[in-house]
Design a protein around this motif. Sequence first.
Motif, PDB file in Angstrom:
ATOM      1  N   SER A  73       0.742  -1.185   0.137  1.00 13.41           N
ATOM      2  CA  SER A  73       0.073  -0.061  -0.126  1.00 13.41           C
ATOM      3  C   SER A  73       0.951   1.247   0.024  1.00 13.41           C
ATOM      4  O   SER A  73       0.540   2.201  -0.660  1.00 13.41           O
ATOM      5  N   VAL A  74       1.827   1.183   0.700  1.00  9.32           N
ATOM      6  CA  VAL A  74       2.846   2.290   0.651  1.00  9.32           C
ATOM      7  C   VAL A  74       3.392   2.727  -0.716  1.00  9.32           C
ATOM      8  O   VAL A  74       3.531   3.871  -0.949  1.00  9.32           O
ATOM      9  N   VAL A  75       3.814   1.481  -1.196  1.00  6.79           N
ATOM     10  CA  VAL A  75       4.284   1.616  -2.631  1.00  6.79           C
ATOM     11  C   VAL A  75       3.400   2.363  -3.354  1.00  6.79           C
ATOM     12  O   VAL A  75       3.553   3.220  -4.402  1.00  6.79           O
ATOM     13  N   ALA A  76       2.054   1.872  -3.308  1.00  6.93           N
ATOM     14  CA  ALA A  76       0.939   2.364  -4.117  1.00  6.93           C
ATOM     15  C   ALA A  76       0.776   4.061  -3.869  1.00  6.93           C
ATOM     16  O   ALA A  76       0.747   4.768  -4.793  1.00  6.93           O
ATOM     17  N   LEU A  77       0.739   4.240  -2.599  1.00  6.12           N
ATOM     18  CA  LEU A  77       0.623   5.609  -2.081  1.00  6.12           C
ATOM     19  C   LEU A  77       1.614   6.586  -2.657  1.00  6.12           C
ATOM     20  O   LEU A  77       1.444   7.431  -3.156  1.00  6.12           O
ATOM     21  N   SER A  78       2.952   5.982  -2.677  1.00  8.90           N
ATOM     22  CA  SER A  78       4.180   6.719  -3.051  1.00  8.90           C
ATOM     23  C   SER A  78       4.023   7.104  -4.762  1.00  8.90           C
ATOM     24  O   SER A  78       4.195   8.098  -5.210  1.00  8.90           O
ATOM     25  N   ALA A 127      -3.384  -2.352   9.917  1.00  9.83           N
ATOM     26  CA  ALA A 127      -4.032  -0.870   9.837  1.00  9.83           C
ATOM     27  C   ALA A 127      -3.288   0.253   8.797  1.00  9.83           C
ATOM     28  O   ALA A 127      -4.016   0.880   8.308  1.00  9.83           O
ATOM     29  N   GLY A 128      -1.898  -0.083   8.510  1.00 11.28           N
ATOM     30  CA  GLY A 128      -1.218   0.788   7.963  1.00 11.28           C
ATOM     31  C   GLY A 128      -1.580   0.577   6.702  1.00 11.28           C
ATOM     32  O   GLY A 128      -1.490   1.336   5.685  1.00 11.28           O
ATOM     33  N   MET A 129      -1.674  -0.616   6.248  1.00  6.10           N
ATOM     34  CA  MET A 129      -2.164  -1.361   4.811  1.00  6.10           C
ATOM     35  C   MET A 129      -3.428  -0.492   4.429  1.00  6.10           C
ATOM     36  O   MET A 129      -3.463  -0.164   3.379  1.00  6.10           O
ATOM     37  N   PHE A 130      -4.597  -0.844   5.314  1.00  5.31           N
ATOM     38  CA  PHE A 130      -5.823  -0.175   5.155  1.00  5.31           C
ATOM     39  C   PHE A 130      -5.572   1.511   4.887  1.00  5.31           C
ATOM     40  O   PHE A 130      -6.162   2.025   4.067  1.00  5.31           O
ATOM     41  N   LEU A 131      -4.871   2.057   5.790  1.00  4.06           N
ATOM     42  CA  LEU A 131      -4.542   3.357   5.807  1.00  4.06           C
ATOM     43  C   LEU A 131      -3.887   4.036   4.461  1.00  4.06           C
ATOM     44  O   LEU A 131      -4.602   4.896   4.045  1.00  4.06           O
ATOM     45  N   GLY A 134      -6.327   3.222   1.694  1.00  2.00           N
ATOM     46  CA  GLY A 134      -7.479   4.423   1.818  1.00  2.00           C
ATOM     47  C   GLY A 134      -7.149   5.614   1.380  1.00  2.00           C
ATOM     48  O   GLY A 134      -7.891   6.140   0.370  1.00  2.00           O
ATOM     49  N   LEU A 135      -5.801   5.973   1.596  1.00  2.00           N
ATOM     50  CA  LEU A 135      -5.388   7.352   1.109  1.00  2.00           C
ATOM     51  C   LEU A 135      -5.271   7.412  -0.272  1.00  2.00           C
ATOM     52  O   LEU A 135      -5.464   8.458  -0.918  1.00  2.00           O
ATOM     53  N   CYS A 136      -4.960   6.314  -0.719  1.00  2.00           N
ATOM     54  CA  CYS A 136      -4.804   6.027  -2.308  1.00  2.00           C
ATOM     55  C   CYS A 136      -5.994   6.498  -2.836  1.00  2.00           C
ATOM     56  O   CYS A 136      -6.187   7.408  -3.808  1.00  2.00           O
ATOM     57  N   TYR A 137      -6.993   5.899  -2.370  1.00  2.00           N
ATOM     58  CA  TYR A 137      -8.410   5.862  -3.090  1.00  2.00           C
ATOM     59  C   TYR A 137      -8.837   7.594  -2.878  1.00  2.00           C
ATOM     60  O   TYR A 137      -9.464   7.904  -3.593  1.00  2.00           O
ATOM     61  N   THR A 138      -8.496   8.030  -1.793  1.00  2.00           N
ATOM     62  CA  THR A 138      -9.024   9.355  -1.502  1.00  2.00           C
ATOM     63  C   THR A 138      -8.181  10.375  -2.493  1.00  2.00           C
ATOM     64  O   THR A 138      -8.874  11.399  -2.690  1.00  2.00           O
ATOM     65  N   ILE A 139      -7.060   9.979  -2.613  1.00  2.00           N
ATOM     66  CA  ILE A 139      -6.415  10.879  -3.661  1.00  2.00           C
ATOM     67  C   ILE A 139      -6.867  10.713  -5.031  1.00  2.00           C
ATOM     68  O   ILE A 139      -7.336  11.634  -5.716  1.00  2.00           O
ATOM     69  N   SER A 140      -6.824   9.450  -5.420  1.00  2.00           N
ATOM     70  CA  SER A 140      -7.669   9.336  -6.799  1.00  2.00           C
ATOM     71  C   SER A 140      -8.232   7.709  -7.011  1.00  2.00           C
ATOM     72  O   SER A 140      -7.434   7.026  -6.581  1.00  2.00           O
ATOM     73  N   VAL A 141      -9.246   7.548  -7.705  1.00  2.00           N
ATOM     74  CA  VAL A 141      -9.609   6.380  -7.873  1.00  2.00           C
ATOM     75  C   VAL A 141      -8.997   5.682  -9.475  1.00  2.00           C
ATOM     76  O   VAL A 141      -9.284   4.639  -9.623  1.00  2.00           O
ATOM     77  N   GLU A 142      -8.291   6.790 -10.020  1.00  2.00           N
ATOM     78  CA  GLU A 142      -7.918   6.243 -11.176  1.00  2.00           C
ATOM     79  C   GLU A 142      -6.417   6.655 -11.498  1.00  2.00           C
ATOM     80  O   GLU A 142      -5.882   7.122 -10.616  1.00  2.00           O
TER      81      GLU A 142
ATOM     82  N   LEU B 307     -12.029   2.406   3.624  1.00  2.00           N
ATOM     83  CA  LEU B 307     -10.667   1.637   3.912  1.00  2.00           C
ATOM     84  C   LEU B 307     -10.145   2.546   4.915  1.00  2.00           C
ATOM     85  O   LEU B 307      -9.656   2.180   6.089  1.00  2.00           O
ATOM     86  N   LEU B 308     -10.185   3.933   4.820  1.00  2.00           N
ATOM     87  CA  LEU B 308      -9.710   4.963   5.818  1.00  2.00           C
ATOM     88  C   LEU B 308     -10.310   4.615   7.448  1.00  2.00           C
ATOM     89  O   LEU B 308      -9.839   4.718   8.354  1.00  2.00           O
ATOM     90  N   PHE B 309     -11.635   4.750   7.209  1.00  2.00           N
ATOM     91  CA  PHE B 309     -12.598   4.448   8.439  1.00  2.00           C
ATOM     92  C   PHE B 309     -12.094   3.169   9.173  1.00  2.00           C
ATOM     93  O   PHE B 309     -11.753   3.318  10.242  1.00  2.00           O
ATOM     94  N   LYS B 310     -11.982   2.072   8.102  1.00  2.00           N
ATOM     95  CA  LYS B 310     -11.481   0.779   8.986  1.00  2.00           C
ATOM     96  C   LYS B 310     -10.468   0.846   9.493  1.00  2.00           C
ATOM     97  O   LYS B 310      -9.883   0.196  10.647  1.00  2.00           O
ATOM     98  N   ALA B 311      -9.375   1.559   8.775  1.00  2.00           N
ATOM     99  CA  ALA B 311      -7.944   1.746   9.492  1.00  2.00           C
ATOM    100  C   ALA B 311      -7.923   2.468  10.748  1.00  2.00           C
ATOM    101  O   ALA B 311      -7.411   1.745  11.769  1.00  2.00           O
ATOM    102  N   VAL B 312      -8.700   3.529  10.997  1.00  2.00           N
ATOM    103  CA  VAL B 312      -8.641   4.199  12.230  1.00  2.00           C
ATOM    104  C   VAL B 312      -9.514   3.222  13.331  1.00  2.00           C
ATOM    105  O   VAL B 312      -9.089   3.168  14.339  1.00  2.00           O
ATOM    106  N   VAL B 313     -10.495   2.453  12.635  1.00  2.00           N
ATOM    107  CA  VAL B 313     -11.153   1.930  13.712  1.00  2.00           C
ATOM    108  C   VAL B 313     -10.591   0.601  14.359  1.00  2.00           C
ATOM    109  O   VAL B 313     -10.343   0.426  15.571  1.00  2.00           O
TER     110      VAL B 313
END
Lengths: 321, 349
Positions: A73-78, A127-131, A134-142, B307-313
């Motif tokens: 996930s961190v790779v994708a985020l980067s 949890a870091g993986m989710f986070l 999740g940050l990736c998807y909030t930045i862009s879904v494409e 996913l963000l929600f879940k991470a925080v939870v």
Amino acid sequence: MTTLTVSRKRYLPILATLVMLVGAFGFGSARYDGFADSQVVLNLLIDNAFLLVVAAGMTFVILSGGIDLSVGSVVALSTLVSAKLLGHGWPAPVVILVVLVIGASLGLGMGAVIHFFELQPFVVTLAGMFLARGLCYTISVESISITNPFFTYVAQTPISLPGGTHVSIGVVIALVVVAVGVYVLHYTRFGRTVYAVGGSEQSAMLMGLPVGRTKIQIYAVSGFCSALGGLLLAFYTLSGNPLHAIGMELDAIAAVVIGGTVLTGGSGYLLGTVLGVTVLGVIQTLITFDGTLSSWWTRIVIGALLFLFIVLQRLVTRRTR
Amino acid sequence: MNTYARLVKHRLFWPAAALVLLLLGNFVASPRFFAVQFREGHLYGSLIDILRFGAPLILVALGMTLVIATGGIDLSVGSVVAISGAVACLWVSRLGDQNSLGGTLGAVGIAIALSLLLGACNGFLVSVLGVQPIVGTLILMVAGRGLAQLITDGQIITITGTHYRDIGGGFVATVPLSILIALAAFGISSLAVRKSALGMLIEAVGGNPEASRLAGVASRRLIWLTYVFCGLCAGVAGLMISSNVSSADGNNAGLWIELDAILAVVIGGTRLTGGRFSFGGTVIGALLIQTLSTTVYTLGIPPETTLLFKAVVVLAVCLVQSPQFRRKFARRSRRSVPVVKDEKVEVTL
């Protein structure tokens, strides 16, 4: 005599990997024309440079007896952060710095939570993986493509080697990371402490080693390596994508384990991880060369190999005990 | 006061309170949320939907609960979900008559047998070979996706059989069948675990495997059993998921479900280090997660943020469960000195 057998045992997994690598490679070159071409071998490095960097970070974590599931996930985020920021017209050096700082601080945060609250590494990094995802998807879904001149320069400039072959700049960066990693692990106080913590955390603590600080640093190293791996992937694909590197944590763990690092920590070598990454690369190349096998065979073979090596490790560690 | 204190101290209080709060929040946002309709002899409504689409997660989380109670973890459930759905759909699609009841039952039987076998493989690795559970099940997680795609040949198999569709979408006496299956699984496993010594033995193994082995508990066999049970639950969930969409997708079926299941178990108050477990808590946890997903859709929040929600939870729940965190927190509040406001909570990575 006994010390000799013990130390020989310690090298057994890495020797097995080497034998397998040579075997797989021999099989490939005997069966397919052009398999043993030196450019094919170098392509293997070019295609897997980012995995090599991530696996190097993972080696630190596994050596210390932990695990980091957040790397993919961190790779994708980067990749996504660099693509987005470059799209906003930020200069490339600043973007690279920002990405590396984000990766390292994510790792630092996870390490701190793991150490201060004594939570299991795998839950925290989960949890870091989710986070991060999740940050990736909030930045862009494409997927966002990168057109920055510096990034395209790094992506498209080959470094010529004798014999008409070439490697990418990414490969050079990956090899430098490995060299630095080997130096840190074997010639610095921090590196010795990593092995000590992996061998026995309690003994390390009783010896007065800074266990807590080291653990936090290890996860920061892993986060940094993931971010750097993400940058290499961004160079390689010239795009940022929230779907990049899904399941990559497994490839990284597999590379480390196949490279002979014991999962309980304390024993293993970074150079073994390089071998592990090469084995994964050879398998991919074999499957591409065959042409009739579908890509999902890669997954199955990696799973089978992982199984084999874990069983081998169990046998070896049980004997030495 | 006394009953109130006891109520708050009950370990299911916080998860249940969170669930109720979330449901109430939904009710405030859209007042028709609690409406349950009766149409064409079937029950419909948001609440029913939560239960229906939460059924596979409940099943997987039930299996995961036992595995976690022994101090293990099963990362391969997502792959087992995919494999089970793929095998069943392949079998049904090869039938001459996709609507035949016997053929559908055969498909279900084969899928379940295969899931049991996969669970047994995991159990063998963990209990006999002594491989760490994360890694042992990681193998099947990696290879399993490949196997599922091998079975479906990389395609999405679509089927038309009505009997197969009933597993996830059918109704029995106005109630969706999937809810009944999940309910039955919950009931049977709760009875088996709490009305016999099984639950206590599993908790003993989770608490201290070595001590319980010395006390004569067949810990190896018990651990093996929990992985087989987990495989079974994941297999049935896989049937449900593939039946809901009448197709098998080796790539995406059950993706991330292992994380949701672990999350459900943790929210339900079962510690990841093993020991005490609670099926009731797990069900509440699974419903909480499903409600969260539904809320995200009904409120029009972009689904990407789930996913963000879940991470925080996950992080918050784990921190609350951590004794070190509690101690630090308790010490601060007892001192009642306005120290820097607990910055540790904000270490959100």
